[in-house]
Design a protein around this motif. Structure first.
Motif, short mmCIF file in Angstrom:
data_model
loop_
_atom_site.label_atom_id
_atom_site.label_comp_id
_atom_site.label_asym_id
_atom_site.label_seq_id
_atom_site.Cartn_x
_atom_site.Cartn_y
_atom_site.Cartn_z
N LEU A 84 0.84 -1.20 0.00
CA LEU A 84 0.00 0.00 0.00
C LEU A 84 0.87 1.25 0.00
CD1 LEU A 84 -2.66 -0.95 2.71
CD2 LEU A 84 -3.04 -0.78 0.26
N LEU A 85 1.90 1.24 0.84
CA LEU A 85 2.81 2.38 0.93
C LEU A 85 3.54 2.59 -0.39
CD1 LEU A 85 4.31 1.89 4.50
CD2 LEU A 85 2.40 3.36 3.80
N LYS A 86 3.95 1.49 -0.99
CA LYS A 86 4.67 1.59 -2.27
C LYS A 86 3.79 2.24 -3.34
CE LYS A 86 7.51 -1.02 -5.46
NZ LYS A 86 8.21 -2.26 -5.72
N ARG A 87 2.53 1.80 -3.43
CA ARG A 87 1.62 2.38 -4.43
C ARG A 87 1.31 3.84 -4.15
NH1 ARG A 87 -0.37 -2.93 -4.26
NH2 ARG A 87 -2.00 -2.47 -2.75
N LEU A 88 1.13 4.19 -2.88
CA LEU A 88 0.87 5.59 -2.51
C LEU A 88 2.10 6.47 -2.76
CD1 LEU A 88 -1.23 4.98 0.71
CD2 LEU A 88 -2.05 6.07 -1.40
N GLU A 89 3.28 5.91 -2.55
CA GLU A 89 4.51 6.64 -2.84
C GLU A 89 4.66 6.86 -4.35
OE1 GLU A 89 9.02 6.59 -1.13
OE2 GLU A 89 8.23 4.65 -1.81
N THR A 90 4.39 5.82 -5.14
CA THR A 90 4.44 5.92 -6.60
C THR A 90 3.45 6.97 -7.11
OG1 THR A 90 5.16 3.63 -6.80
CG2 THR A 90 4.17 4.62 -8.75
N ALA A 91 2.30 7.08 -6.44
CA ALA A 91 1.28 8.07 -6.82
C ALA A 91 1.64 9.48 -6.35
CB ALA A 91 -0.07 7.67 -6.25
N GLY A 92 2.73 9.59 -5.58
CA GLY A 92 3.18 10.89 -5.11
C GLY A 92 2.42 11.43 -3.91
N LEU A 93 1.74 10.53 -3.17
CA LEU A 93 0.92 10.98 -2.04
C LEU A 93 1.65 10.87 -0.69
CD1 LEU A 93 -2.48 9.43 -3.12
CD2 LEU A 93 -1.71 11.81 -3.36
#
Length: 161
Positions: A84-93
């Motif tokens: 979840l953190l990886k996807r949110l980081e990739t999304a720039g959030l």
């Protein structure tokens, strides 16, 4: 969906019953799935899944926090939270970085873009109440009862280990 609803004051089922509709676990499961589905269109507008929304709620509330504190707050394990953190980081959030004080500790914080999303997310709780027809008093009562049940179930699980 035709889920039976018990009338107020009706018996809660027979102790030891194996009827599906009399299982507390099934009622909780069905309610969780239905509530998550009601959130889906609201969160799609934000570009978030329900689990990602929960992560962002913690970060909006606390600001920078450790992954360990985040997993504890969400009552999830690291293996569930990490993607979840990886996807949110990739999304720039959000951003993740190792702590300067302890390299074993990973800090997580919302980015400027993540903070900006908070403003748009403020309408989600009220929109969910409107969509489900549940009022604030009922939500407060349900939430209190569910937290009490969660605490009891965690205690029972701990005793069973």
């Amino acid at each position: 969906m035709g889920v039976p609803v018990r009338e107020a004051g009706s018996p809660g089922g027979r102790p030891g019953s194996l009827l599906l509709d009399e299982q507390l676990c099934f009622a909780l499961y069905a309610a969780q799935r239905a509530v998550t589905a009601a959130y889906r269109p609201l969160l799609e507008e934000l570009g978030l899944t329900y689990p990602q929304y929960l992560v962002m709620l913690v970060l909006w509330e606390r600001g920078e926090t450790t992954v360990k504190e985040l997993t504890g707050s969400l009552r999830l394990d690291y293996g569930t939270v990490s993607p979840l953190l990886k996807r949110l980081e990739t999304a720039g959030l959000l951003r993740r970085e190792r702590s300067a004080r302890d390299e074993r500790t990973v800090l997580v914080a919302p980015t400027g873009r993540g903070e900006a999303l908070r403003e748009r997310a403020e309408s989600v709780p009220e929109a969910l109440l409107a969509a489900t027809g549940v009022d604030g008093d009922e939500v407060a009562r349900l939430r209190e009862e569910l937290w009490r049940l969660a605490d009891r179930a965690e205690g029972a699980a701990a005793r069973g280990r």
